[in-house]
Motif scaffolding. Structure first.
Motif, PDB file in Angstrom:
ATOM      1  N   ILE A 162       0.810  -1.246  -0.097  1.00 29.32           N
ATOM      2  CA  ILE A 162      -0.038   0.077  -0.159  1.00 29.32           C
ATOM      3  C   ILE A 162       0.866   1.403   0.102  1.00 29.32           C
ATOM      4  N   CYS A 163       0.341   2.325  -0.719  1.00 28.60           N
ATOM      5  CA  CYS A 163       1.407   3.434  -0.961  1.00 28.60           C
ATOM      6  C   CYS A 163       1.546   4.203   0.410  1.00 28.60           C
ATOM      7  N   TYR A 164       0.698   4.296   1.314  1.00 25.59           N
ATOM      8  CA  TYR A 164       1.016   4.976   2.668  1.00 25.59           C
ATOM      9  C   TYR A 164       0.507   3.936   3.953  1.00 25.59           C
ATOM     10  N   PRO A 165       1.564   3.878   4.510  1.00 29.00           N
ATOM     11  CA  PRO A 165       1.444   2.450   5.729  1.00 29.00           C
ATOM     12  C   PRO A 165       0.238   2.692   6.350  1.00 29.00           C
ATOM     13  N   TRP A 166      -0.215   4.244   6.809  1.00 29.81           N
ATOM     14  CA  TRP A 166      -1.261   4.472   7.521  1.00 29.81           C
ATOM     15  C   TRP A 166      -2.805   4.219   6.995  1.00 29.81           C
ATOM     16  N   PHE A 167      -2.712   3.591   5.845  1.00 28.57           N
ATOM     17  CA  PHE A 167      -4.060   3.128   5.072  1.00 28.57           C
ATOM     18  C   PHE A 167      -4.139   1.740   4.878  1.00 28.57           C
ATOM     19  N   LEU A 170       3.032   9.097  15.997  1.00 26.17           N
ATOM     20  CA  LEU A 170       4.147   9.570  15.843  1.00 26.17           C
ATOM     21  C   LEU A 170       5.199   8.856  15.277  1.00 26.17           C
ATOM     22  N   ASP A 171       5.328   7.605  15.930  1.00 28.59           N
ATOM     23  CA  ASP A 171       6.302   6.641  15.409  1.00 28.59           C
ATOM     24  C   ASP A 171       6.071   6.222  14.125  1.00 28.59           C
ATOM     25  N   MET A 172       4.989   6.070  13.656  1.00 23.91           N
ATOM     26  CA  MET A 172       4.712   5.594  12.056  1.00 23.91           C
ATOM     27  C   MET A 172       5.322   6.719  11.344  1.00 23.91           C
ATOM     28  N   ALA A 220       9.087   6.800  11.191  1.00 29.57           N
ATOM     29  CA  ALA A 220       9.796   5.649  10.599  1.00 29.57           C
ATOM     30  C   ALA A 220       9.494   5.675   9.091  1.00 29.57           C
ATOM     31  N   TRP A 221       8.337   6.335   8.395  1.00 27.77           N
ATOM     32  CA  TRP A 221       8.062   6.433   7.225  1.00 27.77           C
ATOM     33  C   TRP A 221       8.942   7.769   6.723  1.00 27.77           C
ATOM     34  N   LEU A 222       9.013   8.816   7.321  1.00 28.67           N
ATOM     35  CA  LEU A 222       9.810   9.911   6.906  1.00 28.67           C
ATOM     36  C   LEU A 222      11.343   9.334   6.960  1.00 28.67           C
ATOM     37  N   ASN A 223      11.804   8.719   7.658  1.00 29.44           N
ATOM     38  CA  ASN A 223      13.194   7.931   7.720  1.00 29.44           C
ATOM     39  C   ASN A 223      13.357   7.329   6.353  1.00 29.44           C
ATOM     40  N   GLU A 224      12.289   6.360   6.242  1.00 25.36           N
ATOM     41  CA  GLU A 224      12.631   5.297   5.301  1.00 25.36           C
ATOM     42  C   GLU A 224      12.557   5.896   3.776  1.00 25.36           C
ATOM     43  N   HIS A 225      11.645   6.681   3.645  1.00 22.71           N
ATOM     44  CA  HIS A 225      11.567   7.054   2.201  1.00 22.71           C
ATOM     45  C   HIS A 225      12.099   8.371   1.827  1.00 22.71           C
ATOM     46  N   TYR A 226      12.604   9.119   3.032  1.00 25.29           N
ATOM     47  CA  TYR A 226      13.182  10.465   2.507  1.00 25.29           C
ATOM     48  C   TYR A 226      14.425  10.989   3.499  1.00 25.29           C
ATOM     49  N   ARG A 245       3.531  18.929  14.667  1.00 25.02           N
ATOM     50  CA  ARG A 245       2.407  19.446  15.180  1.00 25.02           C
ATOM     51  C   ARG A 245       2.243  20.764  14.155  1.00 25.02           C
ATOM     52  N   ALA A 246       3.018  21.334  13.843  1.00 23.90           N
ATOM     53  CA  ALA A 246       2.725  22.720  13.012  1.00 23.90           C
ATOM     54  C   ALA A 246       1.758  22.357  11.872  1.00 23.90           C
ATOM     55  N   TYR A 247       2.404  21.073  11.129  1.00 24.67           N
ATOM     56  CA  TYR A 247       1.644  20.667   9.962  1.00 24.67           C
ATOM     57  C   TYR A 247       0.490  19.597  10.359  1.00 24.67           C
ATOM     58  N   GLN A 248       0.066  19.761  11.728  1.00 26.39           N
ATOM     59  CA  GLN A 248      -1.202  18.743  11.956  1.00 26.39           C
ATOM     60  C   GLN A 248      -0.894  17.416  11.846  1.00 26.39           C
ATOM     61  N   PHE A 249       0.431  17.000  11.791  1.00 24.24           N
ATOM     62  CA  PHE A 249       0.846  15.280  11.761  1.00 24.24           C
ATOM     63  C   PHE A 249       0.457  14.880  10.349  1.00 24.24           C
ATOM     64  N   ALA A 250       0.053  15.592   9.453  1.00 26.77           N
ATOM     65  CA  ALA A 250      -0.132  15.424   8.036  1.00 26.77           C
ATOM     66  C   ALA A 250       1.089  15.005   7.230  1.00 26.77           C
TER      67      ALA A 250
END
Ligand SMILES: [Zn+2]
Length: 298
Positions: free
Chosen positions: A3-8, A167-169, A172-178, A188-193
């Motif tokens: 799946i494209c994004y793990p949160w889905f 937050l952990d997800m 991990a996703w930011l680290n793995e992909h970027y 928080r400033a970007y509302q965790f999106a």
């Protein structure tokens, strides 16, 4: 393909389980705030629903249906996407196509991105299909602002609200992909999106949260005054005041004594009032912002 994004992942598993049991709702409404990747996801859901030979629960990428999807020419898949306004004609045209027999004799799918931008007559044109769905036809709607959707539409869809990932997800996703790490306050400033966080950190912009914090620092150091600050940020006045609010909330929570926390609360109230003010026509946003900055920095 995963799946494209793990949160889905979780919601996707549910949808596919229902699809295989033939109990999938004919109108799925996916509600998530901007920056969660809901449009990209809903296309992936369509790929999987249309595939003839799922492989490990996902589109195989090799069947006739998958090949047509890859070429963006699947005859039983229609997409309406507009973040401005979806007109009645667009809905009517798609519905006419939907009423024809499924060309590959499988499911038919209509994706409506930003369904909250349908005009009232567009929404009304869609109602009949929602009330009397034809066999094997599925509607996938995405919305950011569910309040803007007509109640009659809302009540006929299966509403799925996607909550923000942990937050952990996100980390991990930011680290793995970027290969990037984001500070907690930036998240928080970007509302965790997650996608908004990536944009803020990877796009070459002078107007992201980090730049905002830097400019506040420059005021503290006396390198910038509130008017210069307001000149730069007034085009994003609402966002700027929102960020200041978040900072004040943090400061209130971290305040060491009651007097200090009351002072932050009072400033925070003032910022809230100014947030209301800037939405009135004719308000001088530069002036409001510079006044707020003076108050916050005093
Ligand atoms: Zn396939």
């Amino acid at each position: 393909m995963s799946i494209c994004y793990p949160w889905f992942t979780e919601i996707h598993t549910q949808f596919m389980r229902h699809a295989q049991a033939n109990t999938l709702h004919h109108a799925i409404l996916l509600h998530a705030k901007p920056g969660m990747g809901k449009h990209a996801y809903v296309h992936q859901l369509a790929d999987d629903l249309l595939c003839h030979h799922l492989k490990f629960g996902h589109a195989c990428g090799q069947c006739q249906s998958c090949l047509l999807n890859q070429a963006s020419s699947h005859p039983d898949r229609y997409v309406i996407a507009s973040d401005k306004q979806i007109s009645v004609n667009e809905i009517r045209e798609a519905l006419t196509k939907l009423q024809e027999h499924a060309q590959l004799r499988q499911r038919k799918i209509l994706i409506i991105e930003h369904a909250d931008t349908m005009t009232e007559s567009a929404a009304n044109a869609l109602l009949k299909t929602l009330e009397e769905p034809s066999l094997n036809t599925f509607l996938l709607l995405t919305v950011s602002d569910i309040q803007r959707l007509l109640p009659t539409i809302l009540s006929r869809c299966e509403k799925n609200t996607l909550i923000i990932p942990s937050l952990d997800m996100i980390r991990a996703w930011l680290n793995e992909h970027y290969q990037i790490t984001a500070a907690d306050d930036l998240m928080r400033a970007y509302q965790f999106a997650p996608l908004s966080i990536v944009n803020a950190l990877t796009e070459d912009t002078e107007m992201n949260y980090n730049a905002f914090k830097q400019d506040l620092g420059a005021i503290k150091q006396g390198q910038l005054n509130s008017l210069e600050f307001a000149q730069k940020w007034h085009s994003q006045a609402h966002q700027s005041l929102g960020w200041l609010q978040l900072m004040l909330q943090q400061k209130t929570a971290q305040a060491t004594d009651k007097k200090e926390s009351l002072r932050f609360l009072a400033v925070s109230d003032f910022v809230s009032q100014q947030m209301q003010r800037i939405h009135h026509q004719g308000t001088n946003k530069r002036l409001v912002l510079s006044q707020v900055i003076d108050k916050v920095m005093s």
